[in-house]
Motif scaffolding. Structure first.
Motif, PDB file in Angstrom:
ATOM      1  N   THR A   1      -4.369  -8.072 -17.299  1.00 14.91           N
ATOM      2  CA  THR A   1      -3.740  -9.625 -17.379  1.00 14.91           C
ATOM      3  C   THR A   1      -4.485 -10.618 -16.807  1.00 14.91           C
ATOM      4  O   THR A   1      -4.753 -10.362 -15.511  1.00 14.91           O
ATOM      5  CB  THR A   1      -2.361  -9.602 -16.820  1.00 14.91           C
ATOM      6  N   LEU A   2      -4.662 -11.498 -17.272  1.00 13.88           N
ATOM      7  CA  LEU A   2      -5.528 -12.720 -16.712  1.00 13.88           C
ATOM      8  C   LEU A   2      -4.327 -13.883 -16.198  1.00 13.88           C
ATOM      9  O   LEU A   2      -3.638 -14.288 -17.004  1.00 13.88           O
ATOM     10  CB  LEU A   2      -6.508 -13.352 -17.481  1.00 13.88           C
ATOM     11  N   THR A   3      -4.666 -14.573 -14.783  1.00 14.39           N
ATOM     12  CA  THR A   3      -4.056 -15.716 -14.720  1.00 14.39           C
ATOM     13  C   THR A   3      -4.864 -16.845 -14.710  1.00 14.39           C
ATOM     14  O   THR A   3      -6.170 -16.771 -14.341  1.00 14.39           O
ATOM     15  CB  THR A   3      -3.407 -15.324 -13.207  1.00 14.39           C
ATOM     16  N   TRP A   4      -4.198 -17.922 -14.901  1.00 14.29           N
ATOM     17  CA  TRP A   4      -4.943 -19.335 -15.127  1.00 14.29           C
ATOM     18  C   TRP A   4      -4.756 -20.223 -14.163  1.00 14.29           C
ATOM     19  O   TRP A   4      -3.630 -20.245 -13.790  1.00 14.29           O
ATOM     20  CB  TRP A   4      -4.771 -19.617 -16.544  1.00 14.29           C
ATOM     21  N   PRO A   5      -5.627 -21.169 -13.753  1.00 14.24           N
ATOM     22  CA  PRO A   5      -5.047 -22.209 -12.755  1.00 14.24           C
ATOM     23  C   PRO A   5      -4.083 -22.996 -13.380  1.00 14.24           C
ATOM     24  O   PRO A   5      -3.962 -23.104 -14.512  1.00 14.24           O
ATOM     25  CB  PRO A   5      -6.476 -22.737 -12.718  1.00 14.24           C
TER      26      PRO A   5
ATOM     27  N   PRO B   1      -0.352  -9.848 -21.963  1.00 15.94           N
ATOM     28  CA  PRO B   1      -1.364  -8.896 -21.285  1.00 15.94           C
ATOM     29  C   PRO B   1      -2.186  -8.114 -22.357  1.00 15.94           C
ATOM     30  O   PRO B   1      -1.548  -7.765 -23.491  1.00 15.94           O
ATOM     31  CB  PRO B   1      -0.442  -7.792 -20.756  1.00 15.94           C
ATOM     32  N   LEU B   2      -3.527  -7.598 -22.267  1.00 15.34           N
ATOM     33  CA  LEU B   2      -4.223  -6.915 -23.131  1.00 15.34           C
ATOM     34  C   LEU B   2      -4.185  -5.461 -22.767  1.00 15.34           C
ATOM     35  O   LEU B   2      -4.621  -5.096 -21.571  1.00 15.34           O
ATOM     36  CB  LEU B   2      -5.575  -7.546 -23.068  1.00 15.34           C
ATOM     37  N   VAL B   3      -3.680  -4.624 -23.647  1.00 14.64           N
ATOM     38  CA  VAL B   3      -3.680  -3.309 -23.340  1.00 14.64           C
ATOM     39  C   VAL B   3      -4.892  -2.617 -24.058  1.00 14.64           C
ATOM     40  O   VAL B   3      -5.001  -2.638 -25.245  1.00 14.64           O
ATOM     41  CB  VAL B   3      -2.241  -2.601 -23.655  1.00 14.64           C
TER      42      VAL B   3
ATOM     43  N   ALA C   1      -2.288 -21.765 -34.644  1.00 13.72           N
ATOM     44  CA  ALA C   1      -3.502 -20.699 -34.629  1.00 13.72           C
ATOM     45  C   ALA C   1      -3.571 -20.326 -33.193  1.00 13.72           C
ATOM     46  O   ALA C   1      -3.678 -19.010 -33.178  1.00 13.72           O
ATOM     47  CB  ALA C   1      -4.815 -21.488 -34.867  1.00 13.72           C
ATOM     48  N   GLU C   2      -3.373 -20.895 -32.229  1.00 11.44           N
ATOM     49  CA  GLU C   2      -3.080 -20.651 -30.767  1.00 11.44           C
ATOM     50  C   GLU C   2      -2.166 -19.316 -30.944  1.00 11.44           C
ATOM     51  O   GLU C   2      -2.522 -18.209 -30.287  1.00 11.44           O
ATOM     52  CB  GLU C   2      -2.735 -21.690 -29.993  1.00 11.44           C
ATOM     53  N   THR C   3      -0.786 -19.480 -31.322  1.00 14.15           N
ATOM     54  CA  THR C   3      -0.063 -18.419 -31.313  1.00 14.15           C
ATOM     55  C   THR C   3      -0.532 -17.556 -32.207  1.00 14.15           C
ATOM     56  O   THR C   3      -0.084 -16.284 -31.794  1.00 14.15           O
ATOM     57  CB  THR C   3       1.332 -19.101 -32.090  1.00 14.15           C
ATOM     58  N   LEU C   4      -1.040 -17.621 -33.515  1.00 15.90           N
ATOM     59  CA  LEU C   4      -1.361 -16.399 -34.079  1.00 15.90           C
ATOM     60  C   LEU C   4      -2.059 -15.519 -33.347  1.00 15.90           C
ATOM     61  O   LEU C   4      -2.268 -14.367 -33.443  1.00 15.90           O
ATOM     62  CB  LEU C   4      -2.243 -16.730 -35.306  1.00 15.90           C
ATOM     63  N   VAL C   5      -3.346 -16.135 -32.706  1.00 16.67           N
ATOM     64  CA  VAL C   5      -4.456 -15.242 -31.963  1.00 16.67           C
ATOM     65  C   VAL C   5      -3.717 -14.402 -30.806  1.00 16.67           C
ATOM     66  O   VAL C   5      -3.834 -13.260 -30.698  1.00 16.67           O
ATOM     67  CB  VAL C   5      -5.411 -16.291 -31.255  1.00 16.67           C
ATOM     68  N   ALA C   6      -2.558 -15.178 -30.216  1.00 14.15           N
ATOM     69  CA  ALA C   6      -1.823 -14.492 -29.265  1.00 14.15           C
ATOM     70  C   ALA C   6      -0.989 -13.363 -29.608  1.00 14.15           C
ATOM     71  O   ALA C   6      -0.910 -12.097 -29.276  1.00 14.15           O
ATOM     72  CB  ALA C   6      -0.817 -15.457 -28.316  1.00 14.15           C
TER      73      ALA C   6
ATOM     74  N   GLY D   1       7.926 -10.011 -23.141  1.00 12.07           N
ATOM     75  CA  GLY D   1       7.450 -11.275 -23.010  1.00 12.07           C
ATOM     76  C   GLY D   1       7.702 -12.294 -24.080  1.00 12.07           C
ATOM     77  O   GLY D   1       6.408 -13.172 -24.257  1.00 12.07           O
ATOM     78  N   GLY D   2       8.820 -12.374 -24.781  1.00 12.61           N
ATOM     79  CA  GLY D   2       9.010 -13.435 -25.685  1.00 12.61           C
ATOM     80  C   GLY D   2       8.624 -13.083 -27.142  1.00 12.61           C
ATOM     81  O   GLY D   2       8.835 -13.601 -27.922  1.00 12.61           O
ATOM     82  N   TRP D   3       7.790 -11.604 -27.159  1.00 14.92           N
ATOM     83  CA  TRP D   3       7.625 -11.466 -28.320  1.00 14.92           C
ATOM     84  C   TRP D   3       8.437 -10.171 -28.958  1.00 14.92           C
ATOM     85  O   TRP D   3       8.580  -9.455 -28.208  1.00 14.92           O
ATOM     86  CB  TRP D   3       6.080 -10.683 -28.510  1.00 14.92           C
TER      87      TRP D   3
END
Lengths: 205, 128
Positions: A181-185, A194-196, B42-47, B75-77
């Motif tokens: 999981t990356l956190t952003w400023p 989160p990437l599994v 497109a942002e949502t599709l990538v996520a 997480g809302g998905w």
């Protein structure tokens, strides 16, 4: 007949001020349009970068494998040092970037060119080292990040049921999954879920 | 008539010209807005794609690989997972491996919305 003589001062003033208003509105509209355009193209390039970085991490962490050490007869040990905020593992590095062979790879958020960035450091372990050239490389994978959080899924210590753990330092086995999981400023437009990542060599070692 | 034309544009003509200008500018702005909205979607599709890939990676470890359908909300998905026996499983090749091939299909949507990403993969588990 007087109209043919030209415009009155009042008419001229009204016309100029109208023109001024229109020009101001047009300029405002143009700069707004330009800002939207630039933001959209920045978002689009962010998206491409997101996919590239996610694919790289998935391939690199997924390729983690046990290290063969010659301390005993055919002894195999995993060199996988999973912490809450950094990760070190052994895997081949992409062929177009580094010589073939196992690399010790470390993934962490570190100061990059000033600001924190996701950095991949790697050192060639075995293989044939070129006579000239860097033995270790340090690549900036992604900037504009604040931090990195990692979790590891696998059997618990002493036969406990499998679950998510905040670190993985076992030497006899790789974890089954790594969650990154990356956190952003503050104010960043990015937000990754989160990437599994599944480790292909999970059962080895 | 020709005398009137020599005097320039009438107020009405100018108003019509401005109205047309406003319509054209309005259309240009609308397309800008549409572009911006599609960038956001497109942002949502990538996520959603990333969520779907992560869900497939978890099958057999922290998500069960038992055949059936289950829905997980995280997480809302909304992650809609369907696991079915892979049909050509009768192939002698599979019997030799001692593995049972399964088809795992995952559909990810924002809660209550349409599916944004759908992926499918083959999952292997020991034949029992």
């Amino acid at each position: 007949m007087t109209r043919q003589a030209g415009f009155t001062l009042l008419e001229l003033l009204v016309a100029i001020s109208l023109l001024g208003l229109l020009a101001a509105a047009a300029a405002g509209g143009l700069s707004f349009g330009l800002a939207v355009w630039q933001r959209d193209s920045a978002l689009a390039s962010d998206r491409v970068e997101t996919r590239l970085v996610q694919k790289f991490l998935t391939r690199q962490i997924g390729a983690a494998r046990p290290l063969r050490v010659s301390r005993g007869p055919r002894q195999v040990e995993t060199l996988f040092d999973g912490r809450a905020e950094s990760l070190a593992l052994v895997a081949p590095f992409p062929a177009h970037l580094a010589p073939p062979g196992d690399h010790l790879i470390r993934i962490a958020v570190e100061p990059g060119q000033g600001a924190p960035a996701l950095i991949v450091s790697s050192t060639l372990l075995g293989g044939t080292r070129p006579l000239i050239g860097p033995e270790a490389r340090r690549d900036l994978l992604l900037d504009g990040v604040a931090g990195l959080r990692l979790r590891y899924f696998g059997p618990g210590p002493e036969g406990a049921p499998p679950g998510w753990q905040s670190s993985w330092t076992r030497r006899d086995r790789l974890p089954d999954l790594v969650e990154l999981t990356l956190t952003w400023p503050e104010g960043s437009t990015r937000d990754w879920p989160p990437l599994v990542i599944r480790l292909a060599g999970e059962g080895l070692g | 008539m020709s005398e009137r034309r020599d005097r320039g544009f009438t107020l009405l003509e100018t108003m019509v010209a401005f109205a047309i200008l406003v319509l054209v500018l309005g259309a240009a702005y609308r397309s800008l807005g549409a572009g911006s909205r599609s960038a956001a979607s497109a942002e949502t599709l990538v996520a959603a794609l990333s969520v779907a890939e992560s869900a497939l990676a978890r099958i057999g470890t922290d998500l069960s690989d038992d055949p059936g359908r289950r829905v997980v909300v995280e997480g809302g998905w909304q992650i809609d997972l369907t696991i079915q026996p892979y049909r050509p499983a009768e192939d002698p090749l599979w019997r030799q491996t001692g593995l049972l091939p399964l088809t795992a299909r995952v559909a990810v949507s924002a809660e209550g919305g349409p599916a944004l990403a759908t992926l499918q993969t083959l999952v292997l588990r020991p034949a029992r």
